[in-house]
Design a protein around this motif. Structure first.
Motif, PDB file in Angstrom:
ATOM      1  N   PHE A 118       1.030  -1.148   0.045  1.00  0.00           N
ATOM      2  CA  PHE A 118       0.121   0.129  -0.096  1.00  0.00           C
ATOM      3  C   PHE A 118       0.994   1.229   0.043  1.00  0.00           C
ATOM      4  CE2 PHE A 118      -2.494  -3.353   1.626  1.00  0.00           C
ATOM      5  CZ  PHE A 118      -3.899  -3.272   0.887  1.00  0.00           C
ATOM      6  N   GLU A 119       0.334   2.430  -0.840  1.00  0.00           N
ATOM      7  CA  GLU A 119       0.913   3.494  -0.687  1.00  0.00           C
ATOM      8  C   GLU A 119       0.621   4.426   0.583  1.00  0.00           C
ATOM      9  OE1 GLU A 119       1.874   6.315  -4.436  1.00  0.00           O
ATOM     10  OE2 GLU A 119      -0.309   6.300  -3.912  1.00  0.00           O
ATOM     11  N   ARG A 120      -0.527   4.215   1.056  1.00  0.00           N
ATOM     12  CA  ARG A 120      -1.171   4.986   2.054  1.00  0.00           C
ATOM     13  C   ARG A 120      -2.072   4.343   3.061  1.00  0.00           C
ATOM     14  NH1 ARG A 120      -6.017   7.993   2.303  1.00  0.00           N
ATOM     15  NH2 ARG A 120      -6.789   6.931   0.308  1.00  0.00           N
ATOM     16  N   VAL A 121      -1.677   4.485   4.255  1.00  0.00           N
ATOM     17  CA  VAL A 121      -2.597   3.779   5.326  1.00  0.00           C
ATOM     18  C   VAL A 121      -2.859   4.928   6.311  1.00  0.00           C
ATOM     19  CG1 VAL A 121      -2.218   2.402   7.600  1.00  0.00           C
ATOM     20  CG2 VAL A 121      -0.825   1.892   5.543  1.00  0.00           C
ATOM     21  N   VAL A 122      -4.611   4.629   6.323  1.00  0.00           N
ATOM     22  CA  VAL A 122      -5.358   5.440   7.289  1.00  0.00           C
ATOM     23  C   VAL A 122      -5.536   4.765   8.638  1.00  0.00           C
ATOM     24  CG1 VAL A 122      -7.509   6.770   7.381  1.00  0.00           C
ATOM     25  CG2 VAL A 122      -6.296   6.553   5.581  1.00  0.00           C
ATOM     26  N   ILE A 123      -5.205   5.166   9.870  1.00  0.00           N
ATOM     27  CA  ILE A 123      -5.399   4.346  11.155  1.00  0.00           C
ATOM     28  C   ILE A 123      -6.630   5.286  11.749  1.00  0.00           C
ATOM     29  CG2 ILE A 123      -4.619   4.151  13.528  1.00  0.00           C
ATOM     30  CD1 ILE A 123      -1.631   4.068  11.973  1.00  0.00           C
ATOM     31  N   GLY A 124      -7.670   4.570  11.563  1.00  0.00           N
ATOM     32  CA  GLY A 124      -8.837   5.112  12.302  1.00  0.00           C
ATOM     33  C   GLY A 124      -9.024   4.743  13.826  1.00  0.00           C
ATOM     34  N   SER A 125      -8.132   5.536  14.624  1.00  0.00           N
ATOM     35  CA  SER A 125      -8.017   5.274  16.232  1.00  0.00           C
ATOM     36  C   SER A 125      -7.104   6.487  16.515  1.00  0.00           C
ATOM     37  CB  SER A 125      -7.537   3.994  16.522  1.00  0.00           C
ATOM     38  OG  SER A 125      -7.447   3.993  17.943  1.00  0.00           O
ATOM     39  N   GLY A 126      -7.462   6.924  17.782  1.00  0.00           N
ATOM     40  CA  GLY A 126      -6.691   7.804  18.393  1.00  0.00           C
ATOM     41  C   GLY A 126      -5.637   7.236  19.551  1.00  0.00           C
ATOM     42  N   ASP A 127      -5.952   5.974  19.587  1.00  0.00           N
ATOM     43  CA  ASP A 127      -5.064   5.199  20.706  1.00  0.00           C
ATOM     44  C   ASP A 127      -3.455   5.338  20.410  1.00  0.00           C
ATOM     45  OD1 ASP A 127      -7.378   4.463  22.063  1.00  0.00           O
ATOM     46  OD2 ASP A 127      -7.138   2.487  21.251  1.00  0.00           O
ATOM     47  N   GLY A 128      -2.901   5.527  21.543  1.00  0.00           N
ATOM     48  CA  GLY A 128      -1.407   5.468  21.503  1.00  0.00           C
ATOM     49  C   GLY A 128      -0.860   3.935  21.273  1.00  0.00           C
ATOM     50  N   PHE A 129      -1.585   3.247  21.273  1.00  0.00           N
ATOM     51  CA  PHE A 129      -1.085   1.731  20.946  1.00  0.00           C
ATOM     52  C   PHE A 129      -0.474   1.875  19.550  1.00  0.00           C
ATOM     53  CE2 PHE A 129      -1.590  -2.325  19.276  1.00  0.00           C
ATOM     54  CZ  PHE A 129      -1.131  -3.234  20.326  1.00  0.00           C
ATOM     55  N   PHE A 130      -0.960   2.498  18.730  1.00  0.00           N
ATOM     56  CA  PHE A 130      -0.261   2.539  17.224  1.00  0.00           C
ATOM     57  C   PHE A 130       0.659   3.629  16.986  1.00  0.00           C
ATOM     58  CE2 PHE A 130      -5.150   1.613  17.097  1.00  0.00           C
ATOM     59  CZ  PHE A 130      -5.052   0.370  16.504  1.00  0.00           C
ATOM     60  N   PRO A 150     -12.078  13.957  18.243  1.00  0.00           N
ATOM     61  CA  PRO A 150     -11.312  15.127  19.179  1.00  0.00           C
ATOM     62  C   PRO A 150     -11.617  14.565  20.759  1.00  0.00           C
ATOM     63  CG  PRO A 150     -13.053  16.032  17.644  1.00  0.00           C
ATOM     64  CD  PRO A 150     -13.068  14.509  17.719  1.00  0.00           C
ATOM     65  N   GLY A 151     -10.330  14.840  21.373  1.00  0.00           N
ATOM     66  CA  GLY A 151     -10.240  14.562  22.760  1.00  0.00           C
ATOM     67  C   GLY A 151     -10.086  13.109  22.965  1.00  0.00           C
ATOM     68  N   SER A 152      -9.762  12.161  21.906  1.00  0.00           N
ATOM     69  CA  SER A 152      -9.546  10.629  22.101  1.00  0.00           C
ATOM     70  C   SER A 152      -8.199  10.350  21.487  1.00  0.00           C
ATOM     71  CB  SER A 152     -10.497   9.777  21.526  1.00  0.00           C
ATOM     72  OG  SER A 152     -10.702   9.976  20.264  1.00  0.00           O
ATOM     73  N   LEU A 153      -7.493  11.578  20.842  1.00  0.00           N
ATOM     74  CA  LEU A 153      -6.149  11.314  20.108  1.00  0.00           C
ATOM     75  C   LEU A 153      -5.136  11.569  21.211  1.00  0.00           C
ATOM     76  CD1 LEU A 153      -4.636  11.089  17.395  1.00  0.00           C
ATOM     77  CD2 LEU A 153      -4.686  13.865  17.244  1.00  0.00           C
ATOM     78  N   SER A 154      -4.201  10.389  21.125  1.00  0.00           N
ATOM     79  CA  SER A 154      -3.301  10.370  22.089  1.00  0.00           C
ATOM     80  C   SER A 154      -2.018  11.232  21.588  1.00  0.00           C
ATOM     81  CB  SER A 154      -2.576   8.872  21.860  1.00  0.00           C
ATOM     82  OG  SER A 154      -1.186   8.990  22.080  1.00  0.00           O
ATOM     83  N   ARG A 162       1.990  13.147  10.617  1.00  0.00           N
ATOM     84  CA  ARG A 162       1.810  14.409   9.913  1.00  0.00           C
ATOM     85  C   ARG A 162       0.340  14.873   9.747  1.00  0.00           C
ATOM     86  NH1 ARG A 162       6.768  15.713   6.128  1.00  0.00           N
ATOM     87  NH2 ARG A 162       8.462  15.327   7.565  1.00  0.00           N
ATOM     88  N   ASP A 163      -0.294  13.917   9.224  1.00  0.00           N
ATOM     89  CA  ASP A 163      -1.593  13.933   8.726  1.00  0.00           C
ATOM     90  C   ASP A 163      -2.698  13.485   9.762  1.00  0.00           C
ATOM     91  OD1 ASP A 163      -3.950  14.897   7.041  1.00  0.00           O
ATOM     92  OD2 ASP A 163      -3.659  12.705   5.596  1.00  0.00           O
ATOM     93  N   ILE A 164      -3.601  14.599  10.341  1.00  0.00           N
ATOM     94  CA  ILE A 164      -4.683  14.171  11.123  1.00  0.00           C
ATOM     95  C   ILE A 164      -5.825  14.714  10.776  1.00  0.00           C
ATOM     96  CG2 ILE A 164      -5.209  14.169  13.635  1.00  0.00           C
ATOM     97  CD1 ILE A 164      -2.424  14.449  14.311  1.00  0.00           C
ATOM     98  N   ILE A 165      -6.935  13.846  10.732  1.00  0.00           N
ATOM     99  CA  ILE A 165      -8.182  14.289  10.291  1.00  0.00           C
ATOM    100  C   ILE A 165      -9.230  14.029  11.582  1.00  0.00           C
ATOM    101  CG2 ILE A 165     -10.135  13.921   9.105  1.00  0.00           C
ATOM    102  CD1 ILE A 165      -8.284  12.860   6.797  1.00  0.00           C
ATOM    103  N   PRO A 166      -9.677  15.246  12.114  1.00  0.00           N
ATOM    104  CA  PRO A 166     -10.611  14.884  13.468  1.00  0.00           C
ATOM    105  C   PRO A 166     -12.089  14.615  12.884  1.00  0.00           C
ATOM    106  CG  PRO A 166     -10.326  17.454  12.766  1.00  0.00           C
ATOM    107  CD  PRO A 166      -9.378  16.782  11.820  1.00  0.00           C
TER     108      PRO A 166
END
Length: 175
Positions: A118-130, A150-154, A162-166
């Protein structure tokens, strides 16, 4: 001293490695993997089908997708049915316990070598685990986006990409 046969073998080995690298880059082009911790996106360990559908409607409006994208969705076993009804054509993983869904997604990413496919990965979670996963993918040259409520992003995860989408629910307007 290098003999002509050794030199030729070395040349063939280098050419083969370059060819494999080129095939991997071609295979990755235009493809994205969406790793979704749906419980985190919904904000509940027991999301309902309608909650999942609502979150995915918002997600799809915010996140660029393509026809070659793949989705892996993870939940705990108690939410499997409700989440499974909401999704079609995705890889659905179930693992319970602390960080169960998170670890199932990360293991899949590493074992399936998504860095090569893959060229791009979207992680749908705000957990610091990632954080480790995001750094690994970034170092492999992939564009990594995090989608989080919002409020759940580690803080650690927010500094790893660099890229975060609320993921914000639409505002309700009074009639």
């Amino acid at each position: 001293m290098i003999t002509p046969v050794t030199h030729l073998d070395e040349f063939r080995a280098r050419a083969s490695r370059a060819s494999r690298r080129s095939r991997h880059l071609e295979l990755r082009r235009g493809r994205a993997m969406h790793l979704l911790d749906i419980e985190n996106l919904v904000g509940s360990t027991r999301p309902t089908t309608s909650e999942v559908e609502e979150v995915m409607t918002i997600y799809e409006a915010l996140v660029p997708t393509g026809v070659m994208d793949h989705y892996v969705v993870a939940v705990n076993h108690t939410a499997l049915l409700a989440v499974g009804i909401a999704f079609h054509g995705v890889r659905l993983l179930a693992r319970s316990g602390p960080d169960g869904a998170d670890s199932a997604l990360a293991e899949t990413a590493y074992l399936d070598r998504i860095d090569l496919r893959f060229e791009r990965v979207v992680i749908g979670s705000g957990d610091g685990f990632f954080v480790s996963l995001a750094r690994w993918l970034t170092e492999a040259g992939l564009h990594v986006t995090v989608v989080a409520r919002p409020g759940s992003l580690s803080r650690r995860l927010s500094t790893a990409v660099r890229d975060i989408i609320p993921l914000e629910p639409p505002t309700q307007h009074a009639a």
